[in-house]
Design an enzyme around this catalytic site. Structure first.
Site, PDB file in Angstrom:
ATOM      1  N   GLY A  13       9.294  23.751 -69.167  1.00  0.00           N
ATOM      2  CA  GLY A  13       8.534  22.864 -70.152  1.00  0.00           C
ATOM      3  C   GLY A  13       8.608  22.530 -71.161  1.00  0.00           C
ATOM      4  O   GLY A  13      10.035  21.945 -71.640  1.00  0.00           O
ATOM      5  N   THR A  14       7.622  22.405 -72.382  1.00  0.00           N
ATOM      6  CA  THR A  14       7.633  21.524 -72.916  1.00  0.00           C
ATOM      7  C   THR A  14       8.896  21.633 -74.490  1.00  0.00           C
ATOM      8  O   THR A  14       9.426  20.979 -74.583  1.00  0.00           O
ATOM      9  CB  THR A  14       6.492  20.726 -73.661  1.00  0.00           C
ATOM     10  OG1 THR A  14       5.546  21.645 -73.999  1.00  0.00           O
ATOM     11  CG2 THR A  14       5.732  19.859 -72.664  1.00  0.00           C
ATOM     12  N   GLY A  35       5.662  11.424 -73.174  1.00  0.00           N
ATOM     13  CA  GLY A  35       5.883  10.090 -73.189  1.00  0.00           C
ATOM     14  C   GLY A  35       4.649   9.302 -71.872  1.00  0.00           C
ATOM     15  O   GLY A  35       4.613   8.539 -71.297  1.00  0.00           O
ATOM     16  N   ASP A  36       3.304  10.559 -72.470  1.00  0.00           N
ATOM     17  CA  ASP A  36       2.570  10.068 -70.718  1.00  0.00           C
ATOM     18  C   ASP A  36       1.148   9.655 -71.843  1.00  0.00           C
ATOM     19  O   ASP A  36       0.504  10.251 -71.635  1.00  0.00           O
ATOM     20  CB  ASP A  36       2.494  11.102 -69.656  1.00  0.00           C
ATOM     21  CG  ASP A  36       2.269  12.590 -70.839  1.00  0.00           C
ATOM     22  OD1 ASP A  36       2.127  12.881 -71.774  1.00  0.00           O
ATOM     23  OD2 ASP A  36       1.551  13.551 -70.379  1.00  0.00           O
ATOM     24  N   ASN A  43      14.135 -28.109 -46.751  1.00  0.00           N
ATOM     25  CA  ASN A  43      15.056 -27.843 -47.452  1.00  0.00           C
ATOM     26  C   ASN A  43      16.202 -27.353 -46.911  1.00  0.00           C
ATOM     27  O   ASN A  43      16.981 -26.927 -47.777  1.00  0.00           O
ATOM     28  CB  ASN A  43      14.075 -27.479 -49.056  1.00  0.00           C
ATOM     29  CG  ASN A  43      13.839 -25.920 -48.590  1.00  0.00           C
ATOM     30  OD1 ASN A  43      12.306 -26.116 -47.776  1.00  0.00           O
ATOM     31  ND2 ASN A  43      13.799 -25.105 -49.787  1.00  0.00           N
ATOM     32  N   ALA A  85      -1.189 -35.983 -48.181  1.00  0.00           N
ATOM     33  CA  ALA A  85      -1.708 -34.825 -47.259  1.00  0.00           C
ATOM     34  C   ALA A  85      -0.404 -34.453 -46.261  1.00  0.00           C
ATOM     35  O   ALA A  85       0.382 -35.311 -45.217  1.00  0.00           O
ATOM     36  CB  ALA A  85      -2.870 -34.428 -46.526  1.00  0.00           C
ATOM     37  N   ASN A 116      -5.278  20.052 -78.391  1.00  0.00           N
ATOM     38  CA  ASN A 116      -4.119  19.640 -78.804  1.00  0.00           C
ATOM     39  C   ASN A 116      -3.808  18.425 -78.271  1.00  0.00           C
ATOM     40  O   ASN A 116      -3.457  17.976 -77.273  1.00  0.00           O
ATOM     41  CB  ASN A 116      -3.074  19.914 -77.907  1.00  0.00           C
ATOM     42  CG  ASN A 116      -1.192  20.091 -78.540  1.00  0.00           C
ATOM     43  OD1 ASN A 116      -1.074  19.523 -79.329  1.00  0.00           O
ATOM     44  ND2 ASN A 116      -0.996  20.630 -77.223  1.00  0.00           N
ATOM     45  N   LEU A 142       9.412  12.843 -75.635  1.00  0.00           N
ATOM     46  CA  LEU A 142       9.321  13.539 -74.030  1.00  0.00           C
ATOM     47  C   LEU A 142       9.187  13.093 -73.137  1.00  0.00           C
ATOM     48  O   LEU A 142       8.089  12.924 -72.587  1.00  0.00           O
ATOM     49  CB  LEU A 142       8.827  15.227 -74.239  1.00  0.00           C
ATOM     50  CG  LEU A 142       8.538  16.094 -75.675  1.00  0.00           C
ATOM     51  CD1 LEU A 142       8.189  17.475 -74.708  1.00  0.00           C
ATOM     52  CD2 LEU A 142      10.237  15.894 -75.830  1.00  0.00           C
ATOM     53  N   ARG A 168       1.694  15.531 -60.914  1.00  0.00           N
ATOM     54  CA  ARG A 168       0.268  16.190 -60.506  1.00  0.00           C
ATOM     55  C   ARG A 168       0.110  13.957 -60.077  1.00  0.00           C
ATOM     56  O   ARG A 168      -0.810  13.395 -59.476  1.00  0.00           O
ATOM     57  CB  ARG A 168      -0.857  16.129 -61.492  1.00  0.00           C
ATOM     58  CG  ARG A 168      -1.166  17.711 -61.695  1.00  0.00           C
ATOM     59  CD  ARG A 168      -1.398  17.429 -63.347  1.00  0.00           C
ATOM     60  NE  ARG A 168      -0.238  17.872 -64.332  1.00  0.00           N
ATOM     61  CZ  ARG A 168      -0.176  18.257 -65.230  1.00  0.00           C
ATOM     62  NH1 ARG A 168      -1.520  18.717 -65.349  1.00  0.00           N
ATOM     63  NH2 ARG A 168       0.588  18.319 -66.154  1.00  0.00           N
TER      64      ARG A 168
HETATM   65  C1  UD1 Z   1       0.366  19.276 -72.863  1.00  0.00           C
HETATM   66  C2  UD1 Z   1       0.261  20.340 -73.996  1.00  0.00           C
HETATM   67  C3  UD1 Z   1      -1.126  20.128 -74.112  1.00  0.00           C
HETATM   68  C4  UD1 Z   1      -1.733  19.397 -74.435  1.00  0.00           C
HETATM   69  C5  UD1 Z   1      -1.347  17.666 -73.451  1.00  0.00           C
HETATM   70  C6  UD1 Z   1      -1.787  16.101 -74.559  1.00  0.00           C
HETATM   71  C7  UD1 Z   1       2.226  21.768 -73.731  1.00  0.00           C
HETATM   72  C8  UD1 Z   1       2.387  23.556 -73.083  1.00  0.00           C
HETATM   73  N1  UD1 Z   1       1.027  21.503 -73.211  1.00  0.00           N
HETATM   74  O1  UD1 Z   1      -0.090  19.502 -71.321  1.00  0.00           O
HETATM   75  O2  UD1 Z   1      -1.935  21.248 -75.125  1.00  0.00           O
HETATM   76  O3  UD1 Z   1      -3.264  19.006 -74.847  1.00  0.00           O
HETATM   77  O4  UD1 Z   1      -0.084  17.006 -73.423  1.00  0.00           O
HETATM   78  O5  UD1 Z   1      -0.911  15.509 -73.394  1.00  0.00           O
HETATM   79  O6  UD1 Z   1       3.324  21.449 -74.577  1.00  0.00           O
HETATM   80  N2  UD1 Z   1       7.971  17.370 -70.310  1.00  0.00           N
HETATM   81  C9  UD1 Z   1       9.428  17.013 -70.315  1.00  0.00           C
HETATM   82  N3  UD1 Z   1      10.128  18.555 -69.820  1.00  0.00           N
HETATM   83  C10 UD1 Z   1       9.364  19.811 -69.317  1.00  0.00           C
HETATM   84  C11 UD1 Z   1       7.971  19.283 -69.529  1.00  0.00           C
HETATM   85  C12 UD1 Z   1       7.042  18.544 -69.844  1.00  0.00           C
HETATM   86  O7  UD1 Z   1       9.792  16.029 -70.510  1.00  0.00           O
HETATM   87  O8  UD1 Z   1      10.234  20.220 -68.811  1.00  0.00           O
HETATM   88  C13 UD1 Z   1       7.184  15.456 -70.234  1.00  0.00           C
HETATM   89  C14 UD1 Z   1       6.302  15.410 -69.820  1.00  0.00           C
HETATM   90  O9  UD1 Z   1       7.103  14.262 -69.025  1.00  0.00           O
HETATM   91  C15 UD1 Z   1       4.896  14.447 -70.477  1.00  0.00           C
HETATM   92  C16 UD1 Z   1       4.766  15.627 -71.433  1.00  0.00           C
HETATM   93  O10 UD1 Z   1       6.828  16.747 -71.496  1.00  0.00           O
HETATM   94  O11 UD1 Z   1       5.559  13.171 -70.946  1.00  0.00           O
HETATM   95  C17 UD1 Z   1       4.527  16.308 -71.435  1.00  0.00           C
HETATM   96  O12 UD1 Z   1       3.664  17.633 -70.394  1.00  0.00           O
HETATM   97  P1  UD1 Z   1       3.022  17.874 -68.960  1.00  0.00           P
HETATM   98  O13 UD1 Z   1       3.091  18.607 -68.002  1.00  0.00           O
HETATM   99  O14 UD1 Z   1       2.746  16.084 -69.210  1.00  0.00           O
HETATM  100  O15 UD1 Z   1       1.432  18.827 -70.074  1.00  0.00           O
HETATM  101  P2  UD1 Z   1       0.324  18.454 -69.746  1.00  0.00           P
HETATM  102  O16 UD1 Z   1      -0.051  19.751 -69.348  1.00  0.00           O
HETATM  103  O17 UD1 Z   1      -0.607  17.326 -70.279  1.00  0.00           O
HETATM  104 MG    MG Z   2       0.104  15.095 -69.694  1.00  0.00          MG
END
Ligand code: UD1
Ligand code: MG
Length: 456
Positions: free
Chosen positions: A79-80, A102-103, A383, A377, A167, A8, A15
């Site tokens: 959302g994820t 990915g983060d 050039n 020196a 998690n 993801l 942020r």
């Molecule tokens: C998320 C988890 C949290 C966990 C944490 C660990 C969820 C709801 N929460 O929170 O439980 O403890 O990671 O680091 O899953 N992304 C998408 N599409 C979206 C939203 C996010 O691809 O619509 C990707 C982001 O780019 C990122 C990853 O998903 O790489 C996680 O998203 P992020 O917003 O960082 O979630 P956290 O708040 O860190």
């Molecule tokens: Mg995150």
């Protein structure tokens, strides 16, 4: 049954307050996403799907040299769970799906494998105990220790916030199981998003096994803001420093060296404080780097000494050379053995022959210098004529006097001499002395105006 990874990477990274997509922010000189993809690749999954959204073209362009990635577009980031739902149609029906964030660049291949092996007919997720769990989803367990759900920081009660188990984001399930669970997600939370984490509660409700796979605190760390990025950068640098020391490198202070890319070093190298390596750098045996140097995409042969505050970029430096202090070697610099490049000397697209010296205040651009030549020196290759660049070719054993101005295109043959202060515009033949400057004139008894006035 194969494994397919879904990474993801679509989040806007709100942020981070950045124009750069979060997953492209560098850690150790490489994008966060590159770390995750490299680790995932070690498992040899049959496919890696990457979900992109924010500035997707920019993210894809950054990984254009990696063939075989399956890119999935998540137009609106909801959302994820929504992101995983977008990727699932591209996944084979008989695959085990490994979801990665990915983060979270430190996720280990052991943890990934652990989740894949534990998924079975249900869901496996990697969990870790963190001393400071703020910001993470907390793992909820019943009295028997079974996982019952995950609650996000912003949805958690005070009692749930006190839970240290989090998690990590790594999750595995078979495609049919995950598809069923993800399709059932509802956005009933503080952010109105489809949380992937809610699949845990759904799986429990369906009587599916949910397994927690233990992960280390360090590998669980994710990047959501600049402070977390800085913290992870320090961890990465500490690991790199430990690796170098284990391989036989002396670091004068392991906390004051930065490796932003990949550094290979032979034995008995000594690296002083505040040195930054960028891109791909290779050091031979016994290389000494003084304090405050920046070295990028270069190779340094055995026994090279770089004195303090030198900048080296795109240079190939053979054994025994001495560089700096305060030298600037730019791309295309090629030094043969035992060359000396001293203080305030700049080189660019310059091949310098064995044993040649430019010890102070010179510019050698688009130039070749033969073996054993001496550049005085203040000598400068001119050039650039305002439109084009031209070459200066200096032979072997040439002596270029102080403050010589060498107007390119120009050839100076072997063993020639250039008088100090000369402006040289035409070819100098072998063993000739070229002098190109006004003759000195002495005026006897000359009086400056003030003295003349006083004498009346
Ligand atoms: C998320 C988890 C949290 C966990 C944490 C660990 C969820 C709801 N929460 O929170 O439980 O403890 O990671 O680091 O899953 N992304 C998408 N599409 C979206 C939203 C996010 O691809 O619509 C990707 C982001 O780019 C990122 C990853 O998903 O790489 C996680 O998203 P992020 O917003 O960082 O979630 P956290 O708040 O860190
Ligand atoms: Mg995150």
């Amino acid at each position: 049954m194969g494994v397919e990874a879904v990474v993801l990477a679509a989040g806007a990274g709100t942020r981070m307050h950045s124009a750069l997509p979060k997953v492209l922010h560098p850690l150790g000189g490489r994008p966060l996403l590159a770390h995750v993809l490299d680790t995932a690749r070690r498992l040899e999954p049959s496919r890696i799907h990457v979900v992109v959204g924010a500035q997707s073209e920019r993210v894809r362009a950054c990984f254009a040299d990696r063939p075989g990635l399956s890119w999935v577009m998540q137009e609106s980031r909801r959302g994820t769970g929504h992101a995983v739902g977008k990727a699932l149609p591209a996944v084979s029906d008989d695959a085990t799906v490994l979801v990665l964030f990915g983060d979270a660049p430190f996720t280990t291949s052991d943890t990934m494998t652990g989740c894949i092996e534990a998924a079975g007919t249900g869901v496996a997720l990697a969990c870790a105990d963190l001393p400071d769990p703020y910001g993470f989803g907390r793992v909820l367990r019943d009295g028997d220790g079974h996982i019952t759900g995950i609650v996000e920081e912003r949805d958690a009660t005070e009692a749930e916030k006190a839970i240290a188990e989090v998690n990590t984001g790594v999750l595995a399930a078979s495609k049919p199981v995950l598809l069923d669970l993800v399709t059932s997600l509802r956005p009933d939370n503080d952010q109105g998003e489809y949380y992937l984490t809610d699949v845990v509660t759904l799986a429990v409700a369906r009587g599916l096994p949910v397994t927690g796979v233990p992960a280390s605190a360090e590998e669980s760390l994710g990047v959501n803001d600049r402070a977390q990025l800085a913290r992870l950068e320090r961890i990465h640098q500490r690991r790199e420093a430990s690796r170098l020391m284990a391989e036989g490198v002396t670091l004068m202070d392991p906390t004051r060296v930065d490796i932003r890319g990949s550094l290979r070093a032979g034995r008995d190298c000594v690296i002083d404080i505040n040195v930054v390596f960028e891109g791909t750098v290779a050091l031979g045996d016994g290389v000494h780097i003084g304090p405050g140097c920046v070295i990028r995409d270069s190779s340094l042969g055995d026994g090279v000494r770089v004195e303090s505050m030198s900048s080296i970029d795109g240079a190939a430096i053979a054994a025994g050379c001495r560089i700096g202090p305060f030298a600037r070697l730019r791309p295309g610099t090629d030094l043969a053995e035992s060359v000396h490049i001293g203080n305030f000397v700049e080189t660019k697209k310059a091949s310098i022959g064995a044993g040649a010296k430019a010890n102070h205040l010179a510019y050698l651009g688009d130039a070749s210098v033969g073996e054993g030549s001496n550049i005085g020196a203040g000598a400068v290759t001119c050039n650039y004529d305002g439109v084009d660049k031209h070459r200066t070719e200096i032979g072997n054993g040439v002596f270029v006097g102080t403050n010589a101005t060498l107007v390119a295109p120009l050839v100076i043959e072997d063993e020639a001499y250039i008088g100090a202060g000369s402006t040289i515009t035409t070819k100098v033949r072998r063993e000739d002395l070229a002098v190109g400057r006004g003759r000195q004139r002495n005026i006897p008894g000359w009086m400056p105006p003030a003295k003349r006035k006083r004498k009346g």
